[in-house]
Design a protein around this motif. Structure first.
Motif, PDB file in Angstrom:
ATOM      1  N   LEU A  61       0.852  -1.182   0.000  1.00  0.00           N
ATOM      2  CA  LEU A  61       0.000   0.000   0.000  1.00  0.00           C
ATOM      3  C   LEU A  61       0.891   1.235   0.000  1.00  0.00           C
ATOM      4  N   ARG A  62       0.546   2.197  -0.829  1.00  0.00           N
ATOM      5  CA  ARG A  62       1.293   3.457  -0.891  1.00  0.00           C
ATOM      6  C   ARG A  62       0.293   4.598  -0.762  1.00  0.00           C
ATOM      7  N   LEU A  63       0.186   5.139   0.455  1.00  0.00           N
ATOM      8  CA  LEU A  63      -0.840   6.136   0.754  1.00  0.00           C
ATOM      9  C   LEU A  63      -0.286   7.238   1.646  1.00  0.00           C
ATOM     10  N   PRO A  64      -0.816   8.457   1.536  1.00  0.00           N
ATOM     11  CA  PRO A  64      -0.436   9.515   2.473  1.00  0.00           C
ATOM     12  C   PRO A  64      -0.764   9.103   3.905  1.00  0.00           C
ATOM     13  N   SER A  65      -0.009   9.638   4.833  1.00  0.00           N
ATOM     14  CA  SER A  65      -0.120   9.443   6.290  1.00  0.00           C
ATOM     15  C   SER A  65       0.651   8.239   6.797  1.00  0.00           C
ATOM     16  N   TYR A  66       1.033   7.297   5.922  1.00  0.00           N
ATOM     17  CA  TYR A  66       1.894   6.202   6.348  1.00  0.00           C
ATOM     18  C   TYR A  66       3.359   6.615   6.234  1.00  0.00           C
ATOM     19  N   ILE A  67       4.182   6.114   7.124  1.00  0.00           N
ATOM     20  CA  ILE A  67       5.639   6.278   7.022  1.00  0.00           C
ATOM     21  C   ILE A  67       6.209   4.940   6.563  1.00  0.00           C
ATOM     22  N   LEU A  68       6.337   3.993   7.462  1.00  0.00           N
ATOM     23  CA  LEU A  68       6.723   2.625   7.104  1.00  0.00           C
ATOM     24  C   LEU A  68       6.083   1.673   8.099  1.00  0.00           C
ATOM     25  N   SER A  69       5.334   0.720   7.602  1.00  0.00           N
ATOM     26  CA  SER A  69       4.761  -0.316   8.447  1.00  0.00           C
ATOM     27  C   SER A  69       4.816  -1.633   7.687  1.00  0.00           C
ATOM     28  N   CYS A  70       4.883  -2.715   8.432  1.00  0.00           N
ATOM     29  CA  CYS A  70       4.921  -4.035   7.807  1.00  0.00           C
ATOM     30  C   CYS A  70       4.245  -5.019   8.735  1.00  0.00           C
ATOM     31  N   GLU A  71       3.342  -5.840   8.183  1.00  0.00           N
ATOM     32  CA  GLU A  71       2.708  -6.848   9.015  1.00  0.00           C
ATOM     33  C   GLU A  71       2.692  -8.199   8.317  1.00  0.00           C
ATOM     34  N   ALA A  72       2.970  -9.212   9.077  1.00  0.00           N
ATOM     35  CA  ALA A  72       2.891 -10.591   8.610  1.00  0.00           C
ATOM     36  C   ALA A  72       1.637 -11.199   9.219  1.00  0.00           C
ATOM     37  N   ILE A  73       0.752 -11.709   8.356  1.00  0.00           N
ATOM     38  CA  ILE A  73      -0.509 -12.263   8.819  1.00  0.00           C
ATOM     39  C   ILE A  73      -0.502 -13.775   8.566  1.00  0.00           C
ATOM     40  N   PHE A  74      -0.644 -14.545   9.644  1.00  0.00           N
ATOM     41  CA  PHE A  74      -0.655 -16.006   9.576  1.00  0.00           C
ATOM     42  C   PHE A  74      -2.087 -16.494   9.808  1.00  0.00           C
TER      43      PHE A  74
END
Length: 269
Positions: free
Chosen positions: A210-223
């Motif tokens: 996702l590339r959107l305003p208001s985000y800096i850097l986030s990452c999530e792994a969903i199992f």
């Protein structure tokens, strides 16, 4: 022994935090700085410090490497990092890579070049300690849960996808995960690209950027397992401070290795 450091990307988001940290460290010395738009300025002033560092900013890495140095730290751009790394290796410098955008084939080429030159390279998709823990915990979970996908969040202006954090995580998850139960992308109807991009060996791990305003850097792994899910997520704040300690650790350790080491977790223990 003092380690002489060239900071490529000295006026960037992370570079501005690293320059003062290098200057104030007892065992490190700023030997060079690279930032095209600030060429000719004092590196300390260009990084926002109130006093001069006594080192002029170079307009190119080639110019900065004319002075003696030991380690090059690269926080530049995805389209420049590989050339910078190979140039540094050819000049006998160790390299710490904090820039994203490189893939498995790029790292294989860098590893071969570093081994041939007898120097070390440490590359991490994220030098934050907590981001490194995300990767460690996700790799632990992958031994027990075969289905995993990654969501990669960043600002609207980030030029590369996925981020270095997500890409490194996906490549390592793909090496150890068991076969997923979800349909492979080749069997998806409709718009298969909506399932994301497969990153890593074999079937890879699906990554959604996702590339959107208001985000800096986030990452999530969903199992996912039947009737339950596990989410492991890292969110970066607006400051580059979390990346400083990990990068300094890499600077201090890179001279003791030959070839490429990927991931800050390889140094933490």
């Amino acid at each position: 022994m003092t380690i002489r450091v060239v900071m490529a990307g000295a006026t960037g988001w992370v570079g501005k935090a690293l320059v003062p940290a290098i200057i104030t460290a007892d065992d490190l010395a700023l030997a060079g700085a690279v930032a095209r738009q600030s060429a000719g300025q004092d590196a300390g002033l260009a990084a926002g410090l109130p006093s001069e560092a006594g080192v002029k900013v170079s307009g190119s890495l080639e110019e900065a490497l004319q002075a003696p140095s030991d380690v090059v730290v690269d926080y530049t751009k995805p389209d420049a990092v590989k050339a910078n790394t190979l140039l540094s290796i050819s000049k006998g410098r160790h390299v710490v890579i904090g820039t994203s955008g490189l893939g498995a084939e790029d790292y294989a080429e860098i590893d071969a070049a570093a081994r041939s030159a007898g120097v070390g390279v440490i590359a991490a998709g994220n030098f934050s300690i907590t981001a490194t823990l995300l990767k460690r915990f996700a790799l632990m979970a992958a031994k027990y849960v075969p289905d995993v996908e990654i969501i990669d969040y960043a600002s609207a202006r980030k030029p590369d996808a996925p981020s270095g954090t997500a890409r490194e995580l996906a490549e390592q998850l793909a090496q150890i995960r068991r076969p997923a139960t979800s349909l492979p992308q080749s069997q998806v109807s409709g718009v298969p690209a909506a399932r994301g991009g497969a990153v890593g060996q074999g079937e890879g791990v699906q990554v959604h950027s996702l590339r959107l305003p208001s985000y800096i850097l986030s990452c999530e792994a969903i199992f996912g397992l039947p009737d339950e899910r596990l989410t492991i997520r890292h969110d970066a704040g607006s400051s580059a401070a979390p990346y400083v300690a990990g990068t300094l650790l890499a600077i201090r350790r890179v001279g003791s290795i030959t070839g490429l080491v990927r991931g800050l977790d390889a140094l933490m223990d």
